[in-house]
Design an enzyme around this catalytic site. Sequence first.
Site, PDB file in Angstrom:
ATOM      1  N   CYS A  95     -11.600   4.212   1.345  1.00  0.00           N
ATOM      2  CA  CYS A  95     -11.181   3.368   2.358  1.00  0.00           C
ATOM      3  C   CYS A  95     -11.273   4.219   3.776  1.00  0.00           C
ATOM      4  CB  CYS A  95      -9.799   2.921   2.389  1.00  0.00           C
ATOM      5  SG  CYS A  95      -9.575   1.247   3.387  1.00  0.00           S
ATOM      6  N   ARG A 129      -8.405  -9.264   7.848  1.00  0.00           N
ATOM      7  CA  ARG A 129      -8.325  -8.131   6.793  1.00  0.00           C
ATOM      8  C   ARG A 129      -8.952  -8.627   5.486  1.00  0.00           C
ATOM      9  NH1 ARG A 129      -6.036  -3.824   8.683  1.00  0.00           N
ATOM     10  NH2 ARG A 129      -5.928  -2.834   6.536  1.00  0.00           N
ATOM     11  N   HIS A 191      -8.531   1.168  -3.447  1.00  0.00           N
ATOM     12  CA  HIS A 191      -7.022   1.993  -3.581  1.00  0.00           C
ATOM     13  C   HIS A 191      -6.654   1.862  -4.831  1.00  0.00           C
ATOM     14  CE1 HIS A 191      -6.639   2.924   0.711  1.00  0.00           C
ATOM     15  NE2 HIS A 191      -7.048   1.515   0.883  1.00  0.00           N
TER      16      HIS A 191
END
Length: 239
Positions: A95, A129, A191
Amino acid sequence: MTELKICHLYPDVLNLYGDRGNVLCMKKRLEWRGISCSVTEVPIGERESLAKFDLFFIGGGQDFEQGLLLDDLRSGKGEDIAAAVRDGAAFLCVCGGYQLMGRYYETHTGEKLPFIGALDLYTVGADERLIGNFAFESEFGPVVGFENHSGRTYLGEGVKPLGRVIHGSGNNGEDGTEGARYLNCFCTYSHGPVLPKNPALCDGILAAALTRKYGRAELVPLGDLSEREAHESVLKSLG
C-alpha cells in the site's frame, strides 16, 4: 549456514492493518525450515548501510505519514533504497510502501509528493476510497487480501503487475491490474497482513532472496493447513 537478513523500513510510521505480521510470517517460514533469519528495524532518522540486507519490508501508511518521510528520503535513504532494488535485493512493499517506491504521489488536492522512483509508476489520489476484501490471480496462484486506499496507481515502462484482479479494485479500479513486480521487488495493495493467508506468495519472495544470495533456493514444503483454510475462507466469502 543459510541465513537471510531482513530490514523492516519505517516501522514507526508505516504499519497499518497488522502489516508487521508479514515480517513475522517470513521469519517463521524460514525458521521452520532451519534457515537463520535476523530482522533489523530502520525508522525515520536512522541511517545505516542497506547493502548488507537481503530482504526488505515496507508497510502501509496514510498520506500524512508518507509526507513525513520526504525529508528522510532526501537525506540519502531514498537513493539507498533505489540502489538496493537495482542490485536485486528482494522487497515486499504494501500500500503506502508500494506507492513510496514510485516516482510521485499526487494528492487529491493537487500536491505532488516526489518519492523514491525505484519503480516507474505513479499514484494519483481520489476522493473515493477503494475498500474491502479482494483477490487477484498471480504467478503464485490466487492471492487474497484487504484493500483500503484512495490512491490510484499506474504502472510505467518495464514494470509488470503482480497480478490480475479477480474481485475488487486493485491498482486503480480501471485496468484490472494489481500490484507491481520489478526485478525482485513485489508490491501490492493487500493488507491483512497478506503473507500468512498466502504462503505461496511468501515462499516466492523468500525464494527470490535466497536465489540472489546463494544462487539457489531450497524451501522444503510446509503443511500450511491453517494458512490454506484462511485463504480459502476469504476466497469463498468473495464468491
